[in-house]
Design an enzyme around this catalytic site. Sequence first.
Site, PDB file in Angstrom:
ATOM      1  N   LYS A   1       0.833  -1.214   0.000  1.00  5.75           N
ATOM      2  CA  LYS A   1       0.000   0.000   0.000  1.00  5.75           C
ATOM      3  C   LYS A   1       0.866   1.262   0.000  1.00  5.75           C
ATOM      4  O   LYS A   1       0.559   2.244   0.655  1.00  5.75           O
ATOM      5  CB  LYS A   1      -0.906   0.018   1.232  1.00  5.75           C
ATOM      6  CG  LYS A   1      -1.687  -1.247   1.456  1.00  5.75           C
ATOM      7  CD  LYS A   1      -3.078  -1.106   0.946  1.00  5.75           C
ATOM      8  CE  LYS A   1      -3.877  -2.347   1.335  1.00  5.75           C
ATOM      9  NZ  LYS A   1      -4.612  -2.879   0.239  1.00  5.75           N
ATOM     10  N   CYS A   2       1.929   1.247  -0.752  1.00  2.29           N
ATOM     11  CA  CYS A   2       2.923   2.326  -0.767  1.00  2.29           C
ATOM     12  C   CYS A   2       2.928   2.983  -2.149  1.00  2.29           C
ATOM     13  O   CYS A   2       2.607   2.343  -3.146  1.00  2.29           O
ATOM     14  CB  CYS A   2       4.297   1.720  -0.449  1.00  2.29           C
ATOM     15  SG  CYS A   2       5.692   2.858  -0.535  1.00  2.29           S
TER      16      CYS A   2
END
Length: 158
Positions: free
Chosen positions: A35-36
């Site tokens: 989730k970066c």
Amino acid sequence: MTTAYDFTATDIDGNPVDLSTYRGHPLLIVNTASKCGFTPQYQGLEKLHREYADQGLVVLGFPCDQFAHQEPGDEDEIKNFCSLTYDVTFPMFAKVDVNGDDAHPLYQWLRQQKSGILGSRVKWNFTKFLVDKSGAVVARFAPTVKPEKLTDDIDKVL
């Protein structure tokens, strides 16, 4: 411990992996997150894995949730995300810490071998360590360095 091959890590399926399995192969060791903003680098890492595997390069992914909770899933969720979203086929490992007292021993060692902009601490997700065929760390790359920019360095260790 004197080489990257001296460590053991748990793979994403929960099995212990003796990194000596990769002895004689250059390694690209990366702390990853799903989730970066850098998550799309999985695509470039997979491309490197596929292009250089026949020459011996092994990409190793180590999920880490130490940076803004950007790897919240468990190993099954991470494995499914990597497979379904980026068709990742390179070896993935169980979630680890890369900084602090609980950092995985491999990451403690990697950080001692090559410091970065913040000293030995890993700055963020997708920090990359390049290891040569003898197991020595030869380069460290910031998260902002895209995998496709590593080809010259990879060619040198092949």
